[in-house]
Structures are given as C-alpha cells and as structure tokens.
Design a protein around this motif. Structure first.
Motif: not given
Length: 158
Positions: A60-75
C-alpha cells in the motif's frame, strides 16, 4: 529508409535505457527514503491476517507513492504545457536559453569534478539554507531537511 529506422530504434533504445536507469536511481532513492522510515521491521511486526493481506498491507505505501508521483507529474506537466503554450519565445531567445543552460551544466560538472577555477562562477545557495539543511539533518531532528522527500522518522520504540 533502413538507416532512418535504424537511427530511430538506436536512439529510442538508448533513451529508454538511460532514462530508465536515471529514473530508477532518483525515484528509487526517493521511495526508499520516504518509505524506509515508515515500515516496521518484520521481527517487530505482529503476524496477523492471511499472507495475501500482509502482502497487500506492505504494498500500500508503494502504491500511494506511485499514485502521488503520477498525479504530481501529470499536474505539473499540464501546468507547464499551459504556460508553454501561452509563452512562445522567439527562436533567438530559445537559443540563448539553451546555451545558458548548457554553460551552467558544464560549470556544475566541472565544479563537481573539483575544478577550482570555476568554483566562483557556480551559483551557491544562501548560507541560511545550508544552516537549515544541516540543522534538519541531525539524527534527532523533528523534520527532515527541506530538500529531502522523507517524512520525519518515528521509531516503534517511542
């Protein structure tokens, strides 16, 4: 035609290899720093739930890190795209900016290699920022340094 395809495939392969290696080095370090302090060693963790639940809990923490990275890079990419579309510098301005960036990169590289002649030409951060980073990087600091992506450490013994 074959030479163009060969050139394209060679460049794409080299770009993917170099880009993947540098991304793994930077993002892997960030992820290890951010998540390494959050996880409790297996010897101190009580064994509860099925093996599948325990595996999901650890991912779960790895998934949260990757989702956060994806969202921040997209925005950030969208914002940069909006500003880039609104600001169209002339070819001469782009060339000057490109040359300035190249000169700075060469200066940074020479400074990293220890060339004393360029040390005065390389921009340095303010002294107050250096003090803040040194103060925050001490072992008992409440918060990490501002240039770190790691959360404050919390040991299970506390």
């Amino acid at each position: 035609m074959a030479s163009t395809l060969t050139l394209f495939l060679t460049s794409a392969g080299t770009g993917l290899l170099a880009g993947g290696a540098s991304c793994a080095a930077v993002q892997g370090g960030l992820q290890a720093g951010a998540l390494g302090r959050r996880t409790v060693p297996p010897a101190l963790r009580p064994a509860r739930g099925t093996p599948r639940q325990r595996a999901t809990e650890s991912l779960a923490p790895v998934g949260a890190f990757l989702v956060g990275k994806l969202l921040s890079h997209t925005l950030l990419g969208a914002l940069l795209g909006i500003f880039g579309a609104a600001l169209q510098p002339s070819p001469r301005t782009r060339a000057v900016l490109l040359l300035a960036a190249a000169v700075l990169m060469v200066l940074f590289a020479l400074d990293l290699m220890g060339a004393k002649a360029v040390s005065r030409l390389v921009p340095q951060p303010p002294a107050a920022f250096g003090q803040l980073v040194r103060r925050g990087s001490k072992p008992g600091a409440k918060w990490p340094p501002p240039c770190s992506a790691s959360p404050p450490s919390s040991s299970p013994a506390e």
